[in-house]
Design a protein around this motif. Structure first.
Motif, mmCIF file in Angstrom:
data_model
loop_
_atom_site.group_PDB
_atom_site.id
_atom_site.type_symbol
_atom_site.label_atom_id
_atom_site.label_comp_id
_atom_site.label_asym_id
_atom_site.label_seq_id
_atom_site.Cartn_x
_atom_site.Cartn_y
_atom_site.Cartn_z
ATOM 1 N N ARG A 248 26.051 10.021 3.504
ATOM 2 C CA ARG A 248 26.875 10.093 4.702
ATOM 3 C C ARG A 248 28.179 9.345 4.454
ATOM 4 O O ARG A 248 28.175 8.213 3.959
ATOM 5 N N VAL A 249 29.299 9.981 4.777
ATOM 6 C CA VAL A 249 30.601 9.354 4.616
ATOM 7 C C VAL A 249 30.783 8.299 5.711
ATOM 8 O O VAL A 249 30.483 8.547 6.884
ATOM 9 N N ALA A 250 31.266 7.136 5.341
ATOM 10 C CA ALA A 250 31.525 6.067 6.309
ATOM 11 C C ALA A 250 32.807 6.390 7.071
ATOM 12 O O ALA A 250 33.890 6.442 6.484
ATOM 13 N N LEU A 251 32.673 6.610 8.385
ATOM 14 C CA LEU A 251 33.813 6.950 9.232
ATOM 15 C C LEU A 251 34.249 5.741 10.037
ATOM 16 O O LEU A 251 33.410 5.041 10.608
ATOM 17 N N THR A 252 35.549 5.513 10.102
ATOM 18 C CA THR A 252 36.078 4.437 10.934
ATOM 19 C C THR A 252 37.100 5.016 11.912
ATOM 20 O O THR A 252 37.913 5.864 11.545
ATOM 21 N N GLY A 253 37.011 4.563 13.169
ATOM 22 C CA GLY A 253 37.966 4.990 14.175
ATOM 23 C C GLY A 253 37.524 6.149 15.032
ATOM 24 O O GLY A 253 38.201 6.495 16.007
ATOM 25 N N GLY A 254 36.408 6.786 14.704
ATOM 26 C CA GLY A 254 35.949 7.922 15.499
ATOM 27 C C GLY A 254 34.763 8.603 14.843
ATOM 28 O O GLY A 254 34.142 8.065 13.923
ATOM 29 N N ASP A 255 34.434 9.797 15.335
ATOM 30 C CA ASP A 255 33.343 10.571 14.751
ATOM 31 C C ASP A 255 33.740 12.040 14.719
ATOM 32 O O ASP A 255 34.850 12.407 15.091
ATOM 33 N N LEU A 256 32.827 12.875 14.264
ATOM 34 C CA LEU A 256 33.117 14.299 14.105
ATOM 35 C C LEU A 256 32.217 15.163 14.982
ATOM 36 O O LEU A 256 31.826 16.264 14.591
ATOM 37 N N LYS A 257 31.921 14.689 16.190
ATOM 38 C CA LYS A 257 31.153 15.511 17.123
ATOM 39 C C LYS A 257 31.961 16.744 17.516
ATOM 40 O O LYS A 257 33.173 16.679 17.703
ATOM 41 N N ALA A 258 31.266 17.855 17.610
ATOM 42 C CA ALA A 258 31.868 19.157 17.932
ATOM 43 C C ALA A 258 32.848 19.626 16.863
ATOM 44 O O ALA A 258 33.651 20.527 17.101
ATOM 45 N N ALA A 259 32.798 19.004 15.663
ATOM 46 C CA ALA A 259 33.688 19.414 14.582
ATOM 47 C C ALA A 259 33.260 20.763 14.026
ATOM 48 O O ALA A 259 32.071 21.039 13.866
ATOM 49 N N ASP A 260 34.247 21.594 13.745
ATOM 50 C CA ASP A 260 33.994 22.949 13.270
ATOM 51 C C ASP A 260 34.635 23.116 11.893
ATOM 52 O O ASP A 260 34.064 22.746 10.889
ATOM 53 N N GLY A 261 35.870 23.640 11.831
ATOM 54 C CA GLY A 261 36.515 23.847 10.549
ATOM 55 C C GLY A 261 37.095 22.583 9.952
ATOM 56 O O GLY A 261 37.536 21.680 10.669
ATOM 57 N N LEU A 262 37.090 22.508 8.610
ATOM 58 C CA LEU A 262 37.648 21.377 7.859
ATOM 59 C C LEU A 262 38.713 21.887 6.890
ATOM 60 O O LEU A 262 38.592 22.990 6.343
ATOM 61 N N ASP A 263 39.747 21.065 6.667
ATOM 62 C CA ASP A 263 40.766 21.395 5.676
ATOM 63 C C ASP A 263 41.140 20.110 4.948
ATOM 64 O O ASP A 263 41.592 19.144 5.567
ATOM 65 N N LEU A 264 40.920 20.101 3.631
ATOM 66 C CA LEU A 264 41.182 18.903 2.829
ATOM 67 C C LEU A 264 42.386 19.147 1.930
ATOM 68 O O LEU A 264 42.401 20.073 1.112
ATOM 69 N N ALA A 265 43.416 18.320 2.071
ATOM 70 C CA ALA A 265 44.625 18.426 1.259
ATOM 71 C C ALA A 265 44.464 17.643 -0.036
ATOM 72 O O ALA A 265 43.617 16.744 -0.135
ATOM 73 N N PRO A 266 45.276 17.950 -1.045
ATOM 74 C CA PRO A 266 45.159 17.251 -2.333
ATOM 75 C C PRO A 266 45.350 15.738 -2.232
ATOM 76 O O PRO A 266 44.821 14.993 -3.059
ATOM 77 N N ASP A 267 46.104 15.270 -1.211
ATOM 78 C CA ASP A 267 46.338 13.823 -1.091
ATOM 79 C C ASP A 267 45.233 13.101 -0.332
ATOM 80 O O ASP A 267 45.362 11.911 -0.022
ATOM 81 N N GLY A 268 44.127 13.785 -0.049
ATOM 82 C CA GLY A 268 43.005 13.152 0.641
ATOM 83 C C GLY A 268 43.093 13.215 2.155
ATOM 84 O O GLY A 268 42.263 12.611 2.842
ATOM 85 N N THR A 269 44.061 13.955 2.692
ATOM 86 C CA THR A 269 44.152 14.134 4.138
ATOM 87 C C THR A 269 43.159 15.211 4.584
ATOM 88 O O THR A 269 43.210 16.341 4.097
ATOM 89 N N LEU A 270 42.277 14.826 5.480
ATOM 90 C CA LEU A 270 41.282 15.750 6.006
ATOM 91 C C LEU A 270 41.645 16.091 7.446
ATOM 92 O O LEU A 270 41.749 15.207 8.296
ATOM 93 N N ARG A 271 41.853 17.380 7.723
ATOM 94 C CA ARG A 271 42.139 17.847 9.082
ATOM 95 C C ARG A 271 40.924 18.574 9.618
ATOM 96 O O ARG A 271 40.278 19.336 8.891
ATOM 97 N N VAL A 272 40.633 18.337 10.900
ATOM 98 C CA VAL A 272 39.384 18.838 11.496
ATOM 99 C C VAL A 272 39.667 19.465 12.853
ATOM 100 O O VAL A 272 40.439 18.923 13.653
ATOM 101 N N ALA A 273 39.035 20.599 13.127
ATOM 102 C CA ALA A 273 39.076 21.226 14.450
ATOM 103 C C ALA A 273 37.774 20.909 15.177
ATOM 104 O O ALA A 273 36.692 21.171 14.654
ATOM 105 N N HIS A 274 37.885 20.325 16.367
ATOM 106 C CA HIS A 274 36.725 20.031 17.215
ATOM 107 C C HIS A 274 36.756 21.058 18.351
ATOM 108 O O HIS A 274 37.635 20.994 19.226
#
Length: 347
Positions: A248-274
């Motif tokens: 499990r990835v350690a998350l700080t500042g929030g969670d990923l409830k209702a998260a659907d699509g994920l997009d990971l950029a080469p610089d480590g930026t993860l964008r999420v649609a809830h």
């Protein structure tokens, strides 16, 4: 001949009804979970979108589209969108205000079009939640290959996929909690049964009855690991592609409830649609992908139940599903507006 035709029609109707019932039950659980949680705080300033600029990238033709998946081809800047309602795949050419039908409803027996990806060779991968995945030539629309869940697997929901640098595709099953794999060698063979690569069930938290588990999936550009989300528990999981270790990835500042699509950029930026909270989040991953910190939250009703997203230069394209307007999340109730894909700047 008439009997055979009627049997096929009944089977198709039963399969479609089962598909809709499954998603209704799953999203109902997600909706209840999302409603119970406090609304995410808006990040930044400048209006209801927290400083982000939300507009319409292009429209989708049709009154009952209920789009779910999206894929952008970086070579041609063409964008593909899939309909959960009937499996139509739309193509949006650069500079066009409206998408066109690329693969019509029912092509190759497809009932849904969930996860979409364009691989490095320009082939379009399209998942069908009821069956598996098919691969198409983007120039001609010809099906090149298809892979299906093993016969006799009753409960399944093939949802999203990612493709790693070596050309291997990984797909989530939201009901079974497993990740399937299609290798380049299997793709060259043209068809087959989806191989179960990883079973995350032992690592997942217990789920409410009928709720989805794994949903969106992405991978790092170095081919070291996969990231997939448990949308009900709000957890993000890392799968090591060398060892198979799941953590499990350690998350700080929030969670990923209702998260659907994920997009990971080469610089480590993860964008999420809830989806049911009409929220987009941005996270910064640690160097090894074992931790992530929330850096931005955008919540706005104009996102219209965002199911997934694709980050392209200068903006993020977000699918506005409108599942709650007479769609699979609220069948028979509400009337959708024109179906569109949003353009979000500042996420």
């Amino acid at each position: 001949m008439k009997t055979t035709k009627m049997t096929k029609t009944n089977n198709k109707a039963n399969r479609t009804a089962a598909k809709k019932s499954l998603l209704v039950a799953a999203l109902a659980g997600t909706l209840a979970l999302g409603a119970a949680a406090p609304a995410p705080a808006l990040a930044g300033a400048g209006g209801p979108a927290g400083g982000a600029r939300i507009s319409t990238a292009f429209t989708l033709p049709g009154a009952k589209v209920y789009p779910e998946g999206i894929a952008a081809d970086p070579r041609t800047r063409t964008v593909y969108v899939g309909s959960y309602a009937d499996g139509t795949v739309y193509r949006a050419r650069p500079g066009r205000a409206e998408a066109e039908v690329f693969l019509p409803s029912g092509t190759d027996g497809r009932h849904t079009a969930n996860g979409l990806r364009v691989d490095a060779l320009g082939r379009l991968w399209v998942t069908d939640s009821t069956a598996g995945v098919a691969v198409y030539d983007t120039a001609t629309g010809t099906r090149l290959a298809h892979f299906e869940v093993a016969a006799g697997t009753a409960a399944r929901f093939v949802n999203d996929l990612t493709i790693t640098p070596d050309g291997t595709a990984y797909l989530t099953d939201s009901i079974r909690g497993v990740i399937y794999r299609v290798t380049p060698r299997q793709l060259a063979a043209g068809s087959g049964v989806l191989t179960e690569a990883y079973d995350l069930t032992p690592a997942l938290r217990p789920r409410p009855a009928g709720a989805f588990r794994l949903n969106g999936i992405t991978s790092d550009r170095a081919g070291r690991y996969l990231l997939t989300v448990d949308m009900t528990a709000g957890d993000l999981y890392r799968v090591d592609l060398r060892t198979g270790a799941v953590r499990r990835v350690a998350l700080t500042g929030g969670d990923l409830k209702a998260a659907d699509g994920l997009d990971l950029a080469p610089d480590g930026t993860l964008r999420v649609a809830h989806n049911v909270t009409n929220t987009l989040t941005r996270w910064q991953l640690g160097a090894d992908g074992t931790r992530a910190g929330l850096t931005r939250t955008v919540t706005d009703p104009s996102l219209q139940i965002p199911t997934t997203l694709a980050h392209v230069p200068g903006r993020t394209l977000v699918v506005r599903s409108q599942f709650d307007k007479g769609g699979p999340m609220n069948p028979g109730t509400g009337t959708p507006t024109t179906f569109t894909v949003a353009s979000v700047r500042g996420l």
